[in-house]
Structures are given as C-alpha cells and as structure tokens.
Design an enzyme around this catalytic site. Sequence first.
Site, PDB file in Angstrom:
ATOM      1  N   GLY A  57      -7.983   2.309  -2.937  1.00 30.73           N
ATOM      2  CA  GLY A  57      -8.683   2.171  -1.652  1.00 30.73           C
ATOM      3  C   GLY A  57      -8.499   3.160  -0.849  1.00 30.73           C
ATOM      4  O   GLY A  57      -7.837   4.193  -1.488  1.00 30.73           O
ATOM      5  N   ASP A 115      -4.607  -6.825 -11.260  1.00 28.46           N
ATOM      6  CA  ASP A 115      -5.771  -7.424 -10.378  1.00 28.46           C
ATOM      7  C   ASP A 115      -5.547  -8.685  -9.419  1.00 28.46           C
ATOM      8  O   ASP A 115      -4.681  -9.139 -10.350  1.00 28.46           O
ATOM      9  CB  ASP A 115      -7.037  -8.319 -11.533  1.00 28.46           C
ATOM     10  CG  ASP A 115      -8.039  -8.424 -10.843  1.00 28.46           C
ATOM     11  OD1 ASP A 115      -8.472  -9.065  -9.421  1.00 28.46           O
ATOM     12  OD2 ASP A 115      -9.452  -8.683 -11.413  1.00 28.46           O
ATOM     13  N   LEU A 116      -5.362  -8.446  -8.418  1.00 28.87           N
ATOM     14  CA  LEU A 116      -4.246  -9.723  -7.521  1.00 28.87           C
ATOM     15  C   LEU A 116      -5.641 -11.030  -8.116  1.00 28.87           C
ATOM     16  O   LEU A 116      -4.948 -12.178  -7.148  1.00 28.87           O
ATOM     17  CB  LEU A 116      -4.416  -9.032  -6.274  1.00 28.87           C
ATOM     18  CG  LEU A 116      -3.646  -8.452  -5.715  1.00 28.87           C
ATOM     19  CD1 LEU A 116      -3.635  -7.828  -4.632  1.00 28.87           C
ATOM     20  CD2 LEU A 116      -2.473  -8.394  -6.538  1.00 28.87           C
ATOM     21  N   THR A 172      -4.976  -6.689   9.306  1.00 24.91           N
ATOM     22  CA  THR A 172      -6.123  -6.271  10.062  1.00 24.91           C
ATOM     23  C   THR A 172      -6.305  -6.835  11.822  1.00 24.91           C
ATOM     24  O   THR A 172      -6.148  -7.534  12.226  1.00 24.91           O
ATOM     25  CB  THR A 172      -7.536  -7.176   9.353  1.00 24.91           C
ATOM     26  OG1 THR A 172      -9.023  -6.248  10.629  1.00 24.91           O
ATOM     27  CG2 THR A 172      -7.364  -8.353   8.925  1.00 24.91           C
ATOM     28  N   ASP A 173      -7.108  -6.382  12.447  1.00 23.10           N
ATOM     29  CA  ASP A 173      -7.218  -7.247  13.877  1.00 23.10           C
ATOM     30  C   ASP A 173      -8.232  -7.958  14.604  1.00 23.10           C
ATOM     31  O   ASP A 173      -8.470  -8.453  14.909  1.00 23.10           O
ATOM     32  CB  ASP A 173      -7.920  -5.286  14.762  1.00 23.10           C
ATOM     33  CG  ASP A 173      -9.286  -4.946  13.386  1.00 23.10           C
ATOM     34  OD1 ASP A 173      -9.451  -5.188  12.663  1.00 23.10           O
ATOM     35  OD2 ASP A 173     -10.283  -4.575  14.473  1.00 23.10           O
ATOM     36  N   TYR A 216     -12.745 -13.532   6.766  1.00 20.55           N
ATOM     37  CA  TYR A 216     -12.064 -12.551   6.002  1.00 20.55           C
ATOM     38  C   TYR A 216     -11.431 -12.542   7.584  1.00 20.55           C
ATOM     39  O   TYR A 216      -9.729 -12.214   7.134  1.00 20.55           O
ATOM     40  CB  TYR A 216     -12.607 -10.946   6.500  1.00 20.55           C
ATOM     41  CG  TYR A 216     -11.712  -9.439   6.292  1.00 20.55           C
ATOM     42  CD1 TYR A 216     -11.262  -9.717   5.038  1.00 20.55           C
ATOM     43  CD2 TYR A 216     -12.388  -8.761   7.488  1.00 20.55           C
ATOM     44  CE1 TYR A 216     -10.437  -8.200   5.272  1.00 20.55           C
ATOM     45  CE2 TYR A 216     -11.208  -8.039   7.366  1.00 20.55           C
ATOM     46  CZ  TYR A 216     -10.084  -7.698   6.584  1.00 20.55           C
ATOM     47  OH  TYR A 216      -9.937  -5.733   6.172  1.00 20.55           O
ATOM     48  N   LYS A 229      -7.354 -12.747   6.379  1.00 18.26           N
ATOM     49  CA  LYS A 229      -5.893 -12.150   6.780  1.00 18.26           C
ATOM     50  C   LYS A 229      -4.901 -12.668   7.043  1.00 18.26           C
ATOM     51  O   LYS A 229      -3.716 -11.785   6.855  1.00 18.26           O
ATOM     52  CB  LYS A 229      -6.428 -10.836   7.372  1.00 18.26           C
ATOM     53  CG  LYS A 229      -7.041  -9.742   6.104  1.00 18.26           C
ATOM     54  CD  LYS A 229      -6.525  -9.583   5.027  1.00 18.26           C
ATOM     55  CE  LYS A 229      -6.068  -8.329   5.363  1.00 18.26           C
ATOM     56  NZ  LYS A 229      -5.409  -7.503   4.615  1.00 18.26           N
TER      57      LYS A 229
HETATM   58  N1  LIG Z   1     -10.829  -0.494   5.994  1.00 16.75           N
HETATM   59  C1  LIG Z   1     -11.016  -1.439   7.508  1.00 16.75           C
HETATM   60  O1  LIG Z   1     -11.674  -0.950   7.929  1.00 16.75           O
HETATM   61  C2  LIG Z   1      -9.889  -2.325   7.712  1.00 16.75           C
HETATM   62  C3  LIG Z   1      -9.532  -2.695   8.961  1.00 16.75           C
HETATM   63  C4  LIG Z   1      -8.564  -2.575   9.181  1.00 16.75           C
HETATM   64  C5  LIG Z   1      -7.645  -3.765   8.493  1.00 16.75           C
HETATM   65  N2  LIG Z   1      -7.800  -2.930   7.156  1.00 16.75           N
HETATM   66  C6  LIG Z   1      -7.154  -3.384   5.889  1.00 16.75           C
HETATM   67  O2  LIG Z   1      -6.119  -2.051   6.153  1.00 16.75           O
HETATM   68  C7  LIG Z   1      -5.774  -2.194   4.385  1.00 16.75           C
HETATM   69  C8  LIG Z   1      -6.383  -1.283   3.130  1.00 16.75           C
HETATM   70  O3  LIG Z   1      -7.803  -1.224   3.480  1.00 16.75           O
HETATM   71  P1  LIG Z   1      -8.568  -0.089   2.902  1.00 16.75           P
HETATM   72  O4  LIG Z   1      -9.944   0.350   4.263  1.00 16.75           O
HETATM   73  O5  LIG Z   1      -8.214   1.370   2.242  1.00 16.75           O
HETATM   74  O6  LIG Z   1      -9.644  -0.548   1.510  1.00 16.75           O
HETATM   75  P2  LIG Z   1     -10.430  -0.724   1.083  1.00 16.75           P
HETATM   76  O7  LIG Z   1     -11.039   0.872   1.061  1.00 16.75           O
HETATM   77  O8  LIG Z   1     -11.857  -1.009   0.795  1.00 16.75           O
HETATM   78  O9  LIG Z   1      -9.809  -0.749  -0.486  1.00 16.75           O
HETATM   79  C9  LIG Z   1      -8.817  -2.092  -0.871  1.00 16.75           C
HETATM   80  C10 LIG Z   1      -9.009  -2.029  -2.203  1.00 16.75           C
HETATM   81  O10 LIG Z   1      -8.898  -3.213  -2.656  1.00 16.75           O
HETATM   82  C11 LIG Z   1      -8.365  -3.321  -4.226  1.00 16.75           C
HETATM   83  N3  LIG Z   1      -8.658  -4.696  -4.423  1.00 16.75           N
HETATM   84  C12 LIG Z   1      -9.768  -5.292  -3.988  1.00 16.75           C
HETATM   85  N4  LIG Z   1     -10.004  -6.735  -4.808  1.00 16.75           N
HETATM   86  C13 LIG Z   1      -8.762  -6.299  -5.450  1.00 16.75           C
HETATM   87  C14 LIG Z   1      -8.582  -7.701  -6.609  1.00 16.75           C
HETATM   88  N5  LIG Z   1      -8.293  -8.384  -7.314  1.00 16.75           N
HETATM   89  N6  LIG Z   1      -6.891  -6.667  -7.132  1.00 16.75           N
HETATM   90  C15 LIG Z   1      -6.241  -5.652  -7.016  1.00 16.75           C
HETATM   91  N7  LIG Z   1      -7.253  -4.375  -5.912  1.00 16.75           N
HETATM   92  C16 LIG Z   1      -8.087  -5.292  -5.644  1.00 16.75           C
HETATM   93  C17 LIG Z   1      -9.505  -2.303  -4.375  1.00 16.75           C
HETATM   94  O11 LIG Z   1      -9.829  -2.443  -5.487  1.00 16.75           O
HETATM   95  P3  LIG Z   1     -11.091  -1.324  -6.043  1.00 16.75           P
HETATM   96  O12 LIG Z   1     -11.339   0.317  -6.474  1.00 16.75           O
HETATM   97  O13 LIG Z   1     -11.143  -1.791  -7.253  1.00 16.75           O
HETATM   98  O14 LIG Z   1     -12.723  -2.531  -5.748  1.00 16.75           O
HETATM   99  C18 LIG Z   1      -9.674  -1.276  -3.220  1.00 16.75           C
HETATM  100  O15 LIG Z   1      -9.498  -0.148  -3.908  1.00 16.75           O
HETATM  101  C19 LIG Z   1      -6.301  -3.241   3.347  1.00 16.75           C
HETATM  102  O16 LIG Z   1      -5.668  -4.626   3.818  1.00 16.75           O
HETATM  103  C20 LIG Z   1      -7.479  -4.065   4.692  1.00 16.75           C
HETATM  104  O17 LIG Z   1      -7.627  -5.598   4.602  1.00 16.75           O
HETATM  105  C21 LIG Z   1      -8.994  -2.662   7.061  1.00 16.75           C
END
Ligand SMILES: NC(=O)c1ccc[n+]([C@@H]2O[C@H](COP(=O)([O-])OP(=O)(O)OC[C@H]3O[C@@H](n4cnc5c(N)ncnc54)[C@H](OP(=O)(O)O)[C@@H]3O)[C@@H](O)[C@H]2O)c1
Length: 296
Positions: A10, A37-38, A102-103, A126, A130
């Site tokens: 991610g 795998d969560l 998250t927001d 979502y 969260k």
């Molecule tokens: N992206 C945003 O805009 C945003 C905004 C606010 C908060 N957040 C929070 O910030 C954190 C990091 O987000 P990010 O942007 O880095 O997200 P991301 O790029 O979408 O990465 C999420 C990761 O979670 C993994 N994942 C999904 N399902 C899974 C499972 N069953 N088991 C293990 N891993 C799994 C994915 O794995 P795969 O690579 O295998 O798919 C991916 O690598 C998260 O908690 C998210 O909720 C994100």
Amino acid sequence: MKILVTGAEGQLARSLVERSQFHPAVELVAIGRPDLDLAVPGAAAAAIRSVQPQIVINAAAYTAVDKAEDEPDLAFRINAEAAGEVAEAAAAVGAAVIQVSTDYVFDGSREGPYDEAAPTAPLGVYGRSKLEGEQRVRAANPRHAIVRTAWVYSPFGSNFVKTMMNAARTRDLLTVVDDQIGSPTSALDLAEGLLRMIAIWAEDRDRGLGATYHLGGAGQTSWCGLAQAIMAECAKRSLPAAEVHPIATSDWPTRAKRPANSVLNSGKFVRTFGFEMPAWRDSVAVVVSRLAEPER
Ligand SMILES: NC(=O)c1ccc[n+]([C@@H]2O[C@H](COP(=O)([O-])OP(=O)(O)OC[C@H]3O[C@@H](n4cnc5c(N)ncnc54)[C@H](OP(=O)(O)O)[C@@H]3O)[C@@H](O)[C@H]2O)c1
C-alpha cells in the site's frame, strides 16, 4: 526498535519503508498479501508472534470506498474485525499499535476543521467499518494510537495525483468536484510523522499513547483545487497539463456519499509530538516531481 507494518504494497507501507531509511534506530518489517491476509482470522496473530515487534502499524485496509457499499462484510472484516485482531495480537507480545484511520468517519457537516473530539457520523460502509476498527483497537490494546488521515497520495499505487496526471495525457480539459474540501496528505509525510512519533516513544516511553490524533497535510482545498495544483506543477515541468474546471458533487454521482468537509485539524499531533506536516501544496510538488521521473 522493531516495527511490523501490514499492507506492504500500500501507499503508506511503501512510504514507511522508504522513510525508515532515514531512521537508523528503526528496523521495519512490512508484510502484505499473500503472506499476511487479514481476511483470514488468526493470520495477523501468527505474523505478529513470529516477528515479535515493539510496534505494529496497521496500514492495511479495505480502501475501495465505493466498492465497500457492495461488499460490506469484507470491508468490516478487514477494517474492523482484523484491526481489532491486530491490536489484540500486538498487546499479547507487549507491542503498541498504530491504527491508521480516516476522515470518512465524519459526515462533513461541520463548519471548519475537524478536531479529534468532533462527533463521528460516517456516511458510508467504508467510514463505518473504519470507525468500528478504531473502537476495536481502543478496546483491545491500551497502548494504541489512532491516527486519522485523509486524501492520501504518493509516488506509489493508485491515487488522485496519478489519476489526474494520467488523464492530462489524453485530455485538455478535466472537470473536478469543487464542493468537497479536505486535507490532501502525502503518504511520505504521513510516514515521516508516524516515524517521528515512534522516535518520541523511544525517548519518552509511551508519550501520547492511548489517544486519537489527526494527521493531514497542512491547509485545505477542494478536489478541484488539488487537481489545479497538480496541473500547475505538471506545467512547470513541461509535463502534459490540462485545464481544470469545477463541477458540483451532484454532477459526479458516486456509489458512496463523501463528506462535504473533512478538513483535519492536526494541532494535537503537533503539540504532542512536535511534528508539523508540510503545506499540502508543497507536498504535491514533491510527488509530481517523483512521478515525473522515469520508473526505477
Ligand atoms: N487512501 C486514502 O485516501 C486514505 C484516506 C484516509 C485514510 N486512509 C487510511 O490510510 C491507511 C493506508 O492507506 P493507503 O492509502 O496506503 O491504502 P492502499 O494504498 O489502498 O493500501 C492498502 C493496502 O491494504 C492491503 N489490503 C487490503 N486488503 C487486505 C487483506 N485482506 N489483507 C492484507 N492486506 C490487505 C492492500 O493489499 P494489496 O496490495 O494486496 O491489495 C494494500 O496494499 C489505511 O488505513 C486507509 O484506510 C487512506
């Protein structure tokens, strides 16, 4: 200090791996699918037992905001149940846990930035999943920090900055929603903030643990403002740059409803850990520059 990060591929996990090079006291182990795998109950506990970290950063999440409306069970499994399991397994080996949230736990009806005490009221699956994740983490491990962030982009994975830069390769005009405002956040800055927090814990054991923080890029803008800033940075570098026109949310229907205002006030994090996020526009420039480089 040994840190286990979930969701290795991610944006945040990859940013943590990159930034950890500048924190020599940190040994970072990032584990993702298929190794962790969560969706599989017990998988997090096995990984945590085997790595024996001092800190676990749960950066994995089901982040497909629209798809979550059609897959609520999976979204809750990953974002709520598994988050609780990660926190519990961390507690079992004496580790603190950082749960990234998250927001989208807010409904966006507030005037002005959200602080940590603002009432939560998520608008979709979502955000609800969260929020339940936050609650489960608090209940499972007193040595936790919940860190809510927003509008995350980076040189890695899929994100809004990449989408806009790609769209500008084939289109001269982009229309982007202008009536949702938030805190665009570079995952590289977020990673740096988390690593500084951990460095503080190493010096002053457990300062600020057991609390919730907001950590988003400084300032605020709309998606349209963000797109315009991205295009301005592209134009400076002679990359394809499109004109960006504002539209209303009602002109861009999505499966999940988004908060109209999810600007985060990150003051509590600054006061507690002495780390201030850069202005969002400066970080956009950094990431556009990175994305302009040929892939290494
Ligand atoms: N992206 C945003 O805009 C945003 C905004 C606010 C908060 N957040 C929070 O910030 C954190 C990091 O987000 P990010 O942007 O880095 O997200 P991301 O790029 O979408 O990465 C999420 C990761 O979670 C993994 N994942 C999904 N399902 C899974 C499972 N069953 N088991 C293990 N891993 C799994 C994915 O794995 P795969 O690579 O295998 O798919 C991916 O690598 C998260 O908690 C998210 O909720 C994100």
